[in-house]
Design an enzyme around this catalytic site. Structure first.
Site, PDB file in Angstrom:
ATOM      1  N   SER A 158       0.794  -1.109  -0.105  1.00  0.00           N
ATOM      2  CA  SER A 158      -0.012   0.021   0.124  1.00  0.00           C
ATOM      3  C   SER A 158       0.917   1.320  -0.029  1.00  0.00           C
ATOM      4  CB  SER A 158      -0.842   0.009   1.238  1.00  0.00           C
ATOM      5  OG  SER A 158      -1.684  -1.214   1.069  1.00  0.00           O
ATOM      6  N   ARG A 173       7.684   6.394  -4.143  1.00  0.00           N
ATOM      7  CA  ARG A 173       8.154   6.932  -2.915  1.00  0.00           C
ATOM      8  C   ARG A 173       7.336   6.461  -1.608  1.00  0.00           C
ATOM      9  NH1 ARG A 173       4.240  10.215  -4.243  1.00  0.00           N
ATOM     10  NH2 ARG A 173       5.754  10.617  -6.167  1.00  0.00           N
ATOM     11  N   ASP A 211      -3.868  -1.535  -1.387  1.00  0.00           N
ATOM     12  CA  ASP A 211      -5.340  -1.390  -0.393  1.00  0.00           C
ATOM     13  C   ASP A 211      -6.489  -0.930  -0.884  1.00  0.00           C
ATOM     14  OD1 ASP A 211      -4.340   0.906   0.066  1.00  0.00           O
ATOM     15  OD2 ASP A 211      -4.168   0.648   2.234  1.00  0.00           O
TER      16      ASP A 211
HETATM   17  C1  BGC Z   1      -0.434   5.299   0.442  1.00  0.00           C
HETATM   18  C2  BGC Z   1      -1.348   4.618  -0.558  1.00  0.00           C
HETATM   19  C3  BGC Z   1      -2.620   3.809   0.434  1.00  0.00           C
HETATM   20  C4  BGC Z   1      -2.691   4.570   1.566  1.00  0.00           C
HETATM   21  C5  BGC Z   1      -3.560   3.677   2.532  1.00  0.00           C
HETATM   22  C6  BGC Z   1      -0.836   5.952   1.301  1.00  0.00           C
HETATM   23  O1  BGC Z   1       0.391   6.303   2.311  1.00  0.00           O
HETATM   24  O2  BGC Z   1       0.582   5.955  -0.334  1.00  0.00           O
HETATM   25  O3  BGC Z   1      -0.962   3.605  -1.440  1.00  0.00           O
HETATM   26  O4  BGC Z   1      -3.467   3.308  -0.190  1.00  0.00           O
HETATM   27  O5  BGC Z   1      -1.672   5.099   2.249  1.00  0.00           O
HETATM   28  O6  BGC Z   1      -3.072   2.921   3.102  1.00  0.00           O
END
Ligand code: BGC
Length: 490
Positions: A158, A173, A211
């Site tokens: 995620s 990143r 996610d």
């Molecule tokens: C991430 C996402 C993720 C979200 C919730 C963010 O910091 O970059 O990819 O879906 O958090 O988990």
């Protein structure tokens, strides 16, 4: 005799204690800084819509709008056994999911592992070793002495990743306070597969999943009205189904314009240019002291990771800049530790059912060694309310922007994450903001409802792996890196 009897407390005449404590000043300032009115919400959404569109173009923008290669919704006929690995911000979870031949039904076995704090800033090798340990433990425990054939894995990673294929993902990143060297700019699938092979684990990554995409797919599996999947947790983000024809950055692939493709917005990065977000001085400090300054501007105002820290910074500001006004004469050293308080601290304050805020008093004594006065408790409660309300109202802007961009009049939004599930009033405050932004008449029922999602990183990951294998079986190579490799999973 004079002077005998219980000892009197020393006279406090002239001390701060005797003055009626007037905290209206800081309360008013907090209200001014944290309140986001309807006009501002609308202004944010207007900008948000433009930024979502920009992210889909070749030039790109702040919001990455990552193509996920999840090409359509499940139809309920998906079957098979899949492993799911969820590397979220706080926990690591391994699941085995069997999608049964009963439409929409599944069995799930799972184990949760706490993500050690030091791993978040450790080395890439430590990360992959830890993940492999968890998978190995799971397989050894649940499949002792079995001769396993290769299991397809849906890996919920995620973080923002550029995917040229579904079984591929270059980390753009780190977010959510992670800062592991040597992973950004790299494909995260090969190091995982290499270590699994080294350990002789019969597992192959069938799909790398965000996610939000997992949440979208899992929720749509049980509720056909779901059009958006959201996470309001340690981090924030959303995914929705787009048409290939509306994604100029993949036009060169020549796919039919009406092909569905899920987009992982990564809208935590909304307004990194800081054009429209109503930033406070506390937001600026959070950003400055984070491992990635300048990034995830929207996330840093709304996500669970930051809510407690915003609150802490606001209190420290009053202590330092209005000497003697609050917690006078008390040792506030504990409160000076960055990230000491998480969102559950704020949630507990907002949940205090007592008029005299006695639970908040206990919380402060227990966690911070501070004994606030009654007016201080009132200020603390108001501050928590303001920070929680701002987060909920801003969160609604992301949902409203996707609905506006996609011209969705009514739908369900599948939502997950600790803030959504545990933070008091978050849902009602978000719903109120949507009403204000989307101009529903007071008598109208909510047309866009944000509802608790199905398990995205478990069931959603399994469904996405199943959908991918379905495409492989049909010989559809779009978004698949190595068909021969993938066929070993059929
Ligand atoms: C991430 C996402 C993720 C979200 C919730 C963010 O910091 O970059 O990819 O879906 O958090 O988990």
């Amino acid at each position: 005799m004079v002077g005998i009897g219980p000892k009197q407390p020393p006279s406090r005449k002239g001390s701060m204690h005797d003055l009626p404590q007037n905290l209206l000043g800081p309360i008013k300032e907090f209200e001014e800084q944290f309140t986001v009115d309807r006009a501002k919400l609308k202004q944010i959404v207007n900008h948000f819509v433009k930024e979502l569109e920009k992210g889909l173009t070749v030039e790109g923008g702040n919001i990455p709008m990552n193509v996920t290669w999840v090409m359509g919704f499940p139809d309920g006929e998906e079957q098979g056994t899949f492993l799911a690995l969820d590397m979220g911000g706080t926990n690591l979870r391994v699941c085995e999911i069997t999608l049964t031949n009963q439409k929409g039904a599944f069995d799930i076995t799972q184990s949760k592992y706490k993500m050690p704090e030091e791993l978040k800033t450790g080395t890439a090798e430590e990360l992959w070793e830890y993940i492999a340990d968890c998978l190995q433990q799971f397989i050894e425990f649940h499949h002792e002495n079995e001769n396993l054939t290769k299991l397809p894995l849906g890996f919920t990673f995620s973080y923002p990743a550029t995917q040229e294929h579904i079984d591929h993902g270059i980390l753009q990143r780190w977010t959510k306070g992670f800062d592991i060297e040597g992973v950004e700019g790299e494909d995260v699938v090969p190091p995982l597969e290499t270590i699994l092979k080294k350990r002789g684990l019969p597992i192959k990554v069938a799909a790398l999943i965000n996610d939000t995409t997992g949440t979208l797919i899992a929720s749509s599996y049980t509720d056909p009205h779901v059009k958006i999947g959201c996470i309001f947790g340690t981090g924030v983000n959303a995914a929705y189904m787009e048409n290939v024809g509306s994604v100029p950055k993949i036009a060169h692939l020549g796919l039919p314009a009406d092909t569905p493709i899920a987009i992982n917005c990564e809208y935590g990065a909304f307004d990194n240019e800081r054009v429209v977000l109503p930033l406070t001085k506390y937001d600026a400090i959070i950003d400055r002291d984070s491992p990635r300054p300048g990034q995830q501007a929207f996330e840093k105002m709304t996500a669970g990771l930051y809510l407690g820290e915003i609150f802490r910074l606001a209190l420290v500001d009053v202590i330092d800049n209005r000497p003697g006004l609050i917690f006078n004469g008390q040792d506030v050293s504990k409160l000076r530790k960055p990230y000491l308080l998480d969102a559950s601290f704020l949630a507990a304050i907002e949940q205090d059912p007592y008029e005299n805020l006695s639970e908040t008093l206990e919380l402060f004594e227990r966690e911070l060694n501070i004994r606030p006065t009654q007016p201080e408790l009132e200020m603390i409660r108001r501050l928590a309310e303001l920070i929680g309300t701002r987060a909920a109202r801003l969160s609604a802007c992301g949902v409203a922007a996707i609905c506006t961009k996609k011209k969705i009049e009514s739908c369900h939004v599948g939502a997950d994450g600790s803030v959504f599930t545990k933070y008091p009033h978050f849902k009602a405050r978000g719903a109120q903001a949507l009403r204000e932004i989307l101009d529903w008449a007071p008598t109208e029922k909510d047309k866009v409802s944000i509802l608790a999602a199905e398990d995205g990183s478990g069931v959603g990951a399994a469904l996405i792996a199943a959908l991918t294998l379905k495409r492989v079986k049909a010989g559809n190579m779009v978004g698949i890196r190595n068909m021969d490799d993938m066929r070993t999973l059929l």
